[in-house]
Structure formats: structure tokens, C-alpha cells
Design an enzyme around this catalytic site. Structure first.
Site, short mmCIF file in Angstrom:
data_model
loop_
_atom_site.label_atom_id
_atom_site.label_comp_id
_atom_site.label_asym_id
_atom_site.label_seq_id
_atom_site.Cartn_x
_atom_site.Cartn_y
_atom_site.Cartn_z
N ASP A 1 -3.27 2.54 -5.83
CA ASP A 1 -2.06 2.52 -5.01
C ASP A 1 -1.92 1.28 -4.12
OD1 ASP A 1 -4.01 3.18 -3.11
OD2 ASP A 1 -2.55 4.31 -1.93
N GLU A 2 -2.65 0.21 -4.44
CA GLU A 2 -2.58 -0.99 -3.60
C GLU A 2 -2.56 -2.23 -4.45
OE1 GLU A 2 -5.69 -1.63 -0.59
OE2 GLU A 2 -5.84 0.55 -0.57
N ASP B 1 0.86 -1.18 0.00
CA ASP B 1 0.00 0.00 0.00
C ASP B 1 0.89 1.23 0.00
OD1 ASP B 1 -2.08 1.75 0.26
OD2 ASP B 1 -2.44 1.33 2.39
MG LIG Z 1 -2.59 3.91 0.20
#
Ligand SMILES: [Mg+2]
Length: 342
Positions: free
Chosen positions: A106-107, A8
Site C-alpha cells: 500500500d505504499e 501511502d
Molecule cells: Mg498505509
């Protein structure tokens, strides 16, 4: 043995902005709606850790963020920039995974079972973190026997964290209260007698397993776009039909561009309206066939706006989204010409 990594990125949009402009590093940075000196509407998309010290967080109304920290740097989102940075880091992650699933901009989940041990998985994670750092960004990594545990572990130490939860440590790590906080599952459910869980059916069973940290969900390699949509809050609540239609019309070119970029067609159109008192309604229509026709979106939203305007309340927000997407076959006939007029 199954070993899953969850990576993350830390306060992603804000970090990417800092990388693009090092002068704002070390001061509070907020990416989101225009605060208009406390009169702005809309919300914080992301803020950096300096801003979080003032109590700012994602999804907070931008007006409140402004009250708490007027001296922060407020930036409009630059999604193209974030999406480029996302490709950059996802490419790094992919190189380390047996199987890879991107869950958001973003993960990602990485199946690294072939590493064979948690110690080796830690080295991989460290290498990923180093590579991301060399690119000028930081991420937090969680390692566990399944997706659920890995994800919660990644959130344990942020920013720049690395947390490992081995099989035998899961129960201790995931006391049910913590799971409850994250997934909205009460402590009670993890301990609930079978009969109660039966009452809830399959869904209850799944929740109870998750509450106990048992998660057999697989890594899904092909990440598909599930919907395409736009919504926006008016500067002032309104009942002006033209203003509402104009705003929705403004979304249409963007929706069309997204459909084109993703090479998909849609079958379901959903309209969302939020009234001044925050009551929110949605209306959907599923079409007989997949289409990429713009006309139908405009026709439906116009109908729905008229319906929404029958209510006495003013309108605060409208949105439109397209679901039920299907990838166009590569050898499909020539794409329709892009034109906004009828
Ligand atoms: Mg994040």
C-alpha cells in the site's frame, strides 16, 4: 530539482473491507487474527480510524484489541482482495511518475522531478488523490526533495492528507527528535561530532545524513520480492511434534504457490521458532544451488523442529521463509509437476 512523492494508503486492509461492504463504514473495523472473545492469539493487521479512537493499532495483540473494543467488527484478512486493490491503485500512481517504486502492498515512491516545481507536484498529488477517491479509497501523500522527507511528510496528516516539505523547509520540518522517533536515531546522532560518527563507520555516516534529512537514495524501479514466508501462532503452546510438523507442512503448498506466482527459485531456507516465553530463534541453510524443490524445505524444517524440541520450553510460533531468490529465466525448461507427495 528532485521532487519525490510518497503515497501511502490509509489503513489499507480496513478501507478495502469497507469498500467491499459499505455496511461496516463508520464503525470500528479490525482486520487480523480471530479474537476468540479475548482468548485469541496473533495480532491486529490493520484497523480503521474508528477503531483507533479506542486505542487500537497495527501489531497490537488481538486479545488486547478485544478488551479495548469488543464491539468492533473483526475480520480475517483477505489478501487476495487487498492485492487486487493494490494493483488498482498502483496502476493509478504509475501513470503520474517519471519513475516509480512500490515499497509495499500500500505504499509507493514516485519521482515527479519533471513536474519542475512543488506547485505542479501538488497538483499531481491532488489528481492522484482524486483518482484514488473515485475508486472509493483514500491515501495520504508526502512531497519532498528525497524519499526520507517524502515518507515522513506522508505520515504527517492521516487520513487523506497532503503535506509538502520544500528543500529549504527540511531542517525545520525534520527536527532531529522527530527523525529519531521514526528511524530510531537519537537526537544526539544528528549533532554528534565527526569522530563519533567515524567510529560507527559507513553505517553511522548514513544514519547521520538521514538524521539531518539528507537522503540521496534513488527510486528503485524494479520492485523485487526479497523473501517468501509463512508463520503461525499455535492456539496453545505445544511440544507435540506431529502438530508442529503438520502446521509447517500446511505452509508448503502456499510457499510453492508464491514461488510459482513470482516465478522465482530460492537458495536459502530459514526456520523460525518462538518459545512460550517469547524467546525467538532462527536457523538458516543456504543450498549449493537455486532450487524450487519442496522436498528440501520439508527435510530441513523436520530436522529443525527436532532440534527445537530438545529445548524444555513449549513452542508458541513457528515459521519458514525462503530467501536469496532468483527469477527463473522465461525460457527455462518445463516447470516441475506440482505434487505434494514425495
Ligand atoms: Mg498505509
Amino acid at each position: 530539482m528532485r521532487i519525490i512523492l510518497h503515497v501511502d494508503m490509509d489503513c489499507f486492509f480496513a478501507q478495502v473491507e469497507e469498500r467491499a461492504n459499505p455496511a461496516i463504514k463508520g464503525i470500528p473495523v479490525v482486520v487480523g487474527a480471530n479474537p476468540k472473545e479475548g482468548k485469541g492469539r496473533g495480532v491486529v493487521a490493520t484497523c480503521n480510524y474508528e477503531a483507533r479512537k479506542y486505542g487500537l493499532k497495527s501489531a497490537m495483540p488481538i486479545s488486547i484489541a478485544w478488551t479495548k473494543c469488543p464491539r468492533a467488527v473483526y475480520l480475517p484478512p483477505r489478501f487476495e482482495l487487498y492485492s487486487e486493490a493494490s494493483c488498482e491503485v498502483m496502476d493509478i500512481f504509475k501513470g503520474f511518475a517519471d519513475r516509480f517504486e512500490q515499497v509495499s502492498i500500500d505504499e509507493a515512491y514516485l519521482d515527479v522531478s519533471s513536474a519542475g516545481s512543488y506547485e505542479k507536484a501538488r497538483l499531481l498529488a491532488q489528481e492522484i488523490k482524486d483518482r484514488v477517491k473515485a475508486a472509493g479509497l483514500t491515501c495520504s501523500v508526502g512531497i519532498g526533495p528525497n524519499k526520507l522527507v517524502a515518507k515522513i511528510a506522508a505520515g504527517e496528516k492521516k487520513p487523506d492528507g497532503l503535506t509538502i516539505v520544500k528543500n529549504e523547509e527540511v531542517n525545520e520540518f525534520l527536527n532531529p527528535k522527530k527523525v529519531g522517533v521514526i528511524y530510531g536515531i537519537g537526537e544526539d546522532l544528528a549533532k554528534a561530532p565527526e569522530e563519533v560518527v567515524d567510529e560507527l563507520g559507513n553505517y553511522g555516516r548514513e544514519l547521520q545524513r538521514l538524521a539531518k534529512g539528507v537522503d540521496e537514495r534513488d527510486i528503485i524501479e524494479q520492485w523485487e520480492t526479497k523473501s517468501i514466508g509463512r508463520q503461525s501462532t499455535f492456539d496453545k503452546d505445544t511440544k507435540n511434534r506431529k502438530q508442529i510438523i503438520d502446521l509447517l507442512d500446511g505452509f508448503i503448498p502456499e510457499l510453492y504457490r508464491d514461488l510459482d506466482n513470482e516465478r522465482v527459485m530460492f537458495r536459502t531456507v530459514t526456520f523460525k521458532v518462538r518459545y512460550e516465553d517469547f524467546e525467538t530463534h532462527t536457523k538458516s541453510r543456504t543450498l549449493p544451488e537455486f532450487t524450487s524443490s519442496i522436498k528440501i524445505i520439508r527435510k530441513l524444517t523436520t530436522e529443525w523442529v527436532d532440534f527445537a524440541l530438545e529445548d524444555v520450553r513449549k513452542i508458541r510460533l513457528v515459521g519458514v521463509s525462503l530467501h536469496n531468490l532468483k527469477r527463473k529465466s522465461l525460457n527455462s525448461s518445463k516447470q516441475p509437476q506440482k505434487t505434494w507427495n514425495q
